[in-house]
Design an enzyme around this catalytic site. Structure first.
Site, mmCIF file in Angstrom:
data_model
loop_
_atom_site.group_PDB
_atom_site.id
_atom_site.type_symbol
_atom_site.label_atom_id
_atom_site.label_comp_id
_atom_site.label_asym_id
_atom_site.label_seq_id
_atom_site.Cartn_x
_atom_site.Cartn_y
_atom_site.Cartn_z
ATOM 1 N N ASP A 1 0.768 -1.254 -0.128
ATOM 2 C CA ASP A 1 0.040 -0.055 -0.132
ATOM 3 C C ASP A 1 0.920 1.543 0.159
ATOM 4 O OD1 ASP A 1 0.187 1.222 2.718
ATOM 5 O OD2 ASP A 1 -0.182 -1.043 3.195
ATOM 6 N N ALA A 2 0.257 2.390 -0.407
ATOM 7 C CA ALA A 2 1.061 3.555 -0.612
ATOM 8 C C ALA A 2 1.869 4.027 0.685
ATOM 9 C CB ALA A 2 0.087 4.698 -1.109
#
Length: 251
Positions: free
Chosen positions: A116-117
């Site tokens: 995830d970012a």
């Protein structure tokens, strides 16, 4: 093509030449490895010096370690920085992987799995589709190692719950290993090893025990370690890493 290349390609290539081209040893040193019965081809110890092999399809090992064929593909390790999304291009204009990869190679690569970012750390990128699919397939159970910095002092009871397994809304998750690295006054560091790849699974595990993750980094995938690779930097997989991964995913 030189006419002298034809018979060698048709009949296979001498094993010591393949080992030399793979950077294992000089041809003379490769002959010594064969003489000392340290080389296997397709599970058989090689005893004759003139053995010819198919360098693409034969499985070659030295001292039990897989020697991958000369790469027709590219296999790259990236330390993904926080804030970068795990897509090659992002329609919303957020920083994406292609911006980093193009500084390293013009080859078109795709990522094996994702982070995830807000999670940083190890991603593998390649242009080998078979390898990528197998790496992501749950049946091969490639272990991944994360270090989570979490809010608060984690208790032994919480660690026990994590080790026993957590029930999430999309099914249970049981880590392979949970290790306490550091317990401070307002934060704790925990290393988690698991072979699942569900979305945000490590963060959701800690949310479930009421201690959200502050920072998360993936530090290993199978035999590949992040080491001192800086965020935003890339390197190719080593021969040893690629050989071990090919074994893991049975290619």
């Amino acid at each position: 093509m030189n006419s002298s290349d034809g018979p060698e390609l048709h009949e296979g290539i001498r094993l010591q030449k393949v080992l030399a081209q793979a950077g294992v040893a000089s041809r003379r040193a490769a002959e010594d490895l064969i003489f000392r019965r340290r080389v296997e081809v397709n599970g058989e110890v090689v005893t004759e010096q003139g053995r010819r092999v198919d360098p693409v399809n034969d499985v070659i090992r030295v001292d039990g370690k897989r020697i991958p064929p000369q790469a027709a593909h590219l296999y790259v390790v990236l330390n993904k920085p926080r804030g970068v999304v795990s897509t090659m291009e992002d329609p919303h204009g957020r920083p994406a992987l292609a911006e980093i990869v193009r500084t390293f190679t013009p080859e078109r690569l795709f990522h094996v799995g994702r982070l995830d970012a807000e999670t940083e750390g190890l991603l593998i990128l390649t242009n080998d589709g078979d390898f990528s699919q197998r790496m992501m397939h749950p049946s091969f159970e490639v272990p991944k190692v994360y270090v989570a910095e979490i809010n608060g002092v984690i208790t032994e009871a919480s660690l026990k719950n994590l080790r026993k397994g957590i029930e999430l809304d999309d099914g249970p998750v049981k880590p392979d290993k949970v290790e306490l690295l550091q317990r401070g006054t307002d934060r704790s560091l925990v290393r988690v090893t698991l072979h699942e790849g569900r979305n945000r699974i490590v963060r959701r595990m800690f949310d479930e025990i009421g201690q959200p993750v502050r920072q998360l980094s993936r530090i290993a995938i199978g035999p590949v370690r992040l080491g001192d690779l800086k965020p935003g930097s890339l390197r190719e997989l080593t021969r040893e890493e690629l050989g071990a991964l090919l074994d893991l995913v049975q290619l």
